[in-house]
Design a protein around this motif. Sequence first.
Motif, PDB file in Angstrom:
ATOM      1  N   TYR A 200       0.562  -1.102  -0.151  1.00  0.00           N
ATOM      2  CA  TYR A 200       0.033   0.529   0.234  1.00  0.00           C
ATOM      3  C   TYR A 200       0.691   1.386  -0.301  1.00  0.00           C
ATOM      4  N   GLN A 201      -0.030   2.394  -0.544  1.00  0.00           N
ATOM      5  CA  GLN A 201       1.516   4.072  -0.526  1.00  0.00           C
ATOM      6  C   GLN A 201      -0.067   4.465  -0.053  1.00  0.00           C
ATOM      7  N   TYR A 202       1.086   5.720   0.799  1.00  0.00           N
ATOM      8  CA  TYR A 202       0.654   6.649   1.010  1.00  0.00           C
ATOM      9  C   TYR A 202       1.225   7.997   0.085  1.00  0.00           C
ATOM     10  N   ASN A 203      -0.449   8.102  -0.986  1.00  0.00           N
ATOM     11  CA  ASN A 203       0.380   9.373  -1.445  1.00  0.00           C
ATOM     12  C   ASN A 203       0.247  10.700  -0.399  1.00  0.00           C
ATOM     13  N   ILE A 204       1.874  11.023  -0.262  1.00  0.00           N
ATOM     14  CA  ILE A 204       1.876  11.898   0.619  1.00  0.00           C
ATOM     15  C   ILE A 204       1.218  13.659   0.192  1.00  0.00           C
ATOM     16  N   ALA A 205       1.665  13.915  -1.006  1.00  0.00           N
ATOM     17  CA  ALA A 205       0.514  15.025  -1.975  1.00  0.00           C
ATOM     18  C   ALA A 205      -1.145  15.114  -2.029  1.00  0.00           C
ATOM     19  N   SER A 206      -1.525  14.418  -2.403  1.00  0.00           N
ATOM     20  CA  SER A 206      -2.875  14.000  -2.531  1.00  0.00           C
ATOM     21  C   SER A 206      -3.476  13.272  -1.287  1.00  0.00           C
ATOM     22  N   ASP A 207      -3.576  12.542  -0.101  1.00  0.00           N
ATOM     23  CA  ASP A 207      -3.554  12.726   1.600  1.00  0.00           C
ATOM     24  C   ASP A 207      -4.690  10.946   0.973  1.00  0.00           C
ATOM     25  N   GLU A 208      -3.818  10.006  -0.360  1.00  0.00           N
ATOM     26  CA  GLU A 208      -4.826   9.158  -0.429  1.00  0.00           C
ATOM     27  C   GLU A 208      -3.716   7.603  -0.219  1.00  0.00           C
ATOM     28  N   ILE A 209      -4.379   6.624   0.191  1.00  0.00           N
ATOM     29  CA  ILE A 209      -4.187   5.022   0.478  1.00  0.00           C
ATOM     30  C   ILE A 209      -4.234   4.152  -0.410  1.00  0.00           C
ATOM     31  N   SER A 210      -3.357   3.781  -1.405  1.00  0.00           N
ATOM     32  CA  SER A 210      -3.975   2.730  -2.761  1.00  0.00           C
ATOM     33  C   SER A 210      -3.181   1.501  -2.872  1.00  0.00           C
ATOM     34  N   GLU A 211      -3.331   0.409  -3.387  1.00  0.00           N
ATOM     35  CA  GLU A 211      -3.073  -1.190  -3.843  1.00  0.00           C
ATOM     36  C   GLU A 211      -1.424  -0.211  -4.363  1.00  0.00           C
ATOM     37  N   ILE A 212      -0.477  -0.949  -4.456  1.00  0.00           N
ATOM     38  CA  ILE A 212       0.929  -0.844  -5.457  1.00  0.00           C
ATOM     39  C   ILE A 212       1.696  -1.664  -5.705  1.00  0.00           C
ATOM     40  N   ASP A 213       1.455  -2.168  -6.829  1.00  0.00           N
ATOM     41  CA  ASP A 213       2.353  -3.511  -7.086  1.00  0.00           C
ATOM     42  C   ASP A 213       4.530  -3.130  -6.974  1.00  0.00           C
ATOM     43  N   PHE A 214       4.603  -1.494  -6.914  1.00  0.00           N
ATOM     44  CA  PHE A 214       6.011  -1.792  -7.796  1.00  0.00           C
ATOM     45  C   PHE A 214       6.637  -0.625  -7.289  1.00  0.00           C
TER      46      PHE A 214
END
Length: 268
Positions: A200-214
């Motif tokens: 999972y990535q927490y994108n600091i700019a967008s304040d969103e959490i999403s799955e990621i594979d790389f």
Amino acid sequence: MKLMDKQKSLIEKIKSDLVESGYPLEIEVMKELLKYNWLVTPQYHYKDPIEGKERSVDFLCLKGGNIQSKDYEQFYVNLIIECKKLEDKQWVLFTITDAIGRENPEAYIQFVANSRDWMMDFNISLEIDKLHYNKEIPVALNHYIPFNKKDSLYEALNQSINGLYSKKNQVNKELNEYDFPVWNGYIMFVPIIVVDNNLYQYNIASDEISEIDFLYYRTTGMGEIGDSCIVEVMRKDKLSEYLSKLNVAIDQILSFIDTYEPTDPNAV
């Protein structure tokens, strides 16, 4: 119970225990590496630079070649791979998408001997950058392990980075101690972590959490080194595609070196 039944029961217990361990992931990773014709050393051992203890990283892998037609030119890539079975853990990595932290540390590149003209060529530089540097890939600068789980990511980062520097130091020692021919070229060292579950990535700019594979994980001052270091973190499902593209890039670089003719006839 008959002897044969006892043996079958024991075999089933062994299989069950194997599944619960981390070995199935390592076996899958090794199969992929062999499929793409990498030279694989399982359990590469090194001495922990902090504690002085013997440790190991799951795989040390080598691919590349020597081009004797070009006066002992060479190009090799070493993958230092650590596998992690996440089970009920989740790795949440804080990512950015701008240029901060995206520089490609020189830690990965070992000039074996003299700088050569082909190394300075713009096209070959682009191909080499593609091996461990892609501006479209998110970069993680920190991470969080939710629900009070053990921080296995920090452990994996340490193992892969220290494994990288152990191998690099070994290469330097061999070049200094033994009477090798004077090879000219690159040796690259790429630390990788492969996991069997969702990232999972927490994108600091967008304040969103999403799955990621790389993604890339940029560390500073970890283990033996004080410089920044980029570790490639991926799901096991991404590994086959990654190795396929990596093989193509390595073949293109070797072919480029083999056919390269300097524009300056006095260049080496």
